[in-house]
Design an enzyme around this catalytic site. Sequence first.
Site, PDB file in Angstrom:
ATOM      1  N   ASP A  52      -5.256 -10.375  35.840  1.00  0.00           N
ATOM      2  CA  ASP A  52      -4.205 -10.665  34.866  1.00  0.00           C
ATOM      3  C   ASP A  52      -3.310  -9.438  34.746  1.00  0.00           C
ATOM      4  OD1 ASP A  52      -2.743 -11.059  32.430  1.00  0.00           O
ATOM      5  OD2 ASP A  52      -4.254 -12.538  31.848  1.00  0.00           O
ATOM      6  N   TYR A 137      12.493 -15.585  27.794  1.00  0.00           N
ATOM      7  CA  TYR A 137      12.194 -15.305  29.205  1.00  0.00           C
ATOM      8  C   TYR A 137      13.245 -14.376  29.809  1.00  0.00           C
ATOM      9  CZ  TYR A 137      12.357 -16.373  34.245  1.00  0.00           C
ATOM     10  OH  TYR A 137      12.432 -16.288  35.612  1.00  0.00           O
TER      11      TYR A 137
END
Length: 267
Positions: A52, A137
């Site tokens: 991750d 984003y």
Amino acid sequence: MAKLKRLLITGAAGALGTQARSHLADLAEEIRLSDMVPVAGVNGNEEFIQSDLGDAAAVRDLVDGCDAVAHFGGVSTEKTFELIERGNIRGVYNLYEAARVTGKPRIFFASSNHTIGFYRIDERLDAFTPPMADGLYGASKVYGEQLALVYWKKFGIETARVRIGSCFPKPRNRRMLSTWLSYRDLFSLVERCFIVPRLGCPVIYGVSQTRSGWWDNSHVGYLGWEPLDTSEPWREELEMSEPQGPVDAPDALYQGGGFTAEPIHQE
Ligand code: NAI
Ligand code: 15L
């Protein structure tokens, strides 16, 4: 052309990461793949490490021993802040810290046109146009671009900050006639960024040849990158099949199209 020693491809299970595996296979002696989810199979000169981007120690181990990073990992559309924070804020910080404390690899940072999505479609932009993100984003990609610049100025880590338009096998709608980037043009750009003697830290618009000319790449002529493809062969089909929307539709107003109308996602 001298090969890279070890290229790290993040986001290797995603759409562009998967394409990167075949297009960039010969660019490096060894290819290290990573994603938070498994990839489909591992080929000859590849290894896969599942991790991750939000895990600093794991990212440090990933980057260690790599002379180049094609950073396609992270959240790629409008999502909750928590997801974006992990992949695109903390994740990018972890990547640059790992780069700093290991071998300072050269980085291809997959930024996005959503860093400038609230510019109108009749505006013409270049690398020095201030960002105008169209959501969380896009704002996270502005952060990534800025962090890359900090690590260039302070530590000399070179990054191509590539504002990718719409990279798919073919343009999917009228807007993509102006934003489409072919896989061939994307990966020829990645290659140029890794092989030019001096990259620096340029902002580059990742777009194939387009009639609308929203984005000006004239400041990166030194890369020797010539996009070969164009969205034009799909124009007639798309214009016939997709009726012109209302004049105040997001696609008719803004370069970021529908992303400008996305909510702040809570789940
Ligand atoms: P994608 O969503 O298919 O792939 C992204 C990959 O990143 C996924 O496999 C996902 O599992 C992984 N990922 C997400 N969060 C992670 C985390 N916290 N830790 C580890 N891995 C994580 O996206 P796609 O289309 O392949 O895009 C790749 C990159 O290019 C993204 O950064 C995206 O923002 C950027 N980009 C893509 C465009 C396109 O047209 N495909 C346009 C503009 C930018
Ligand atoms: C992006 O940044 C996304 O990652 C991609 O999925 C597309 O939506 C693209 O922008 C676009 O603007 O078409």
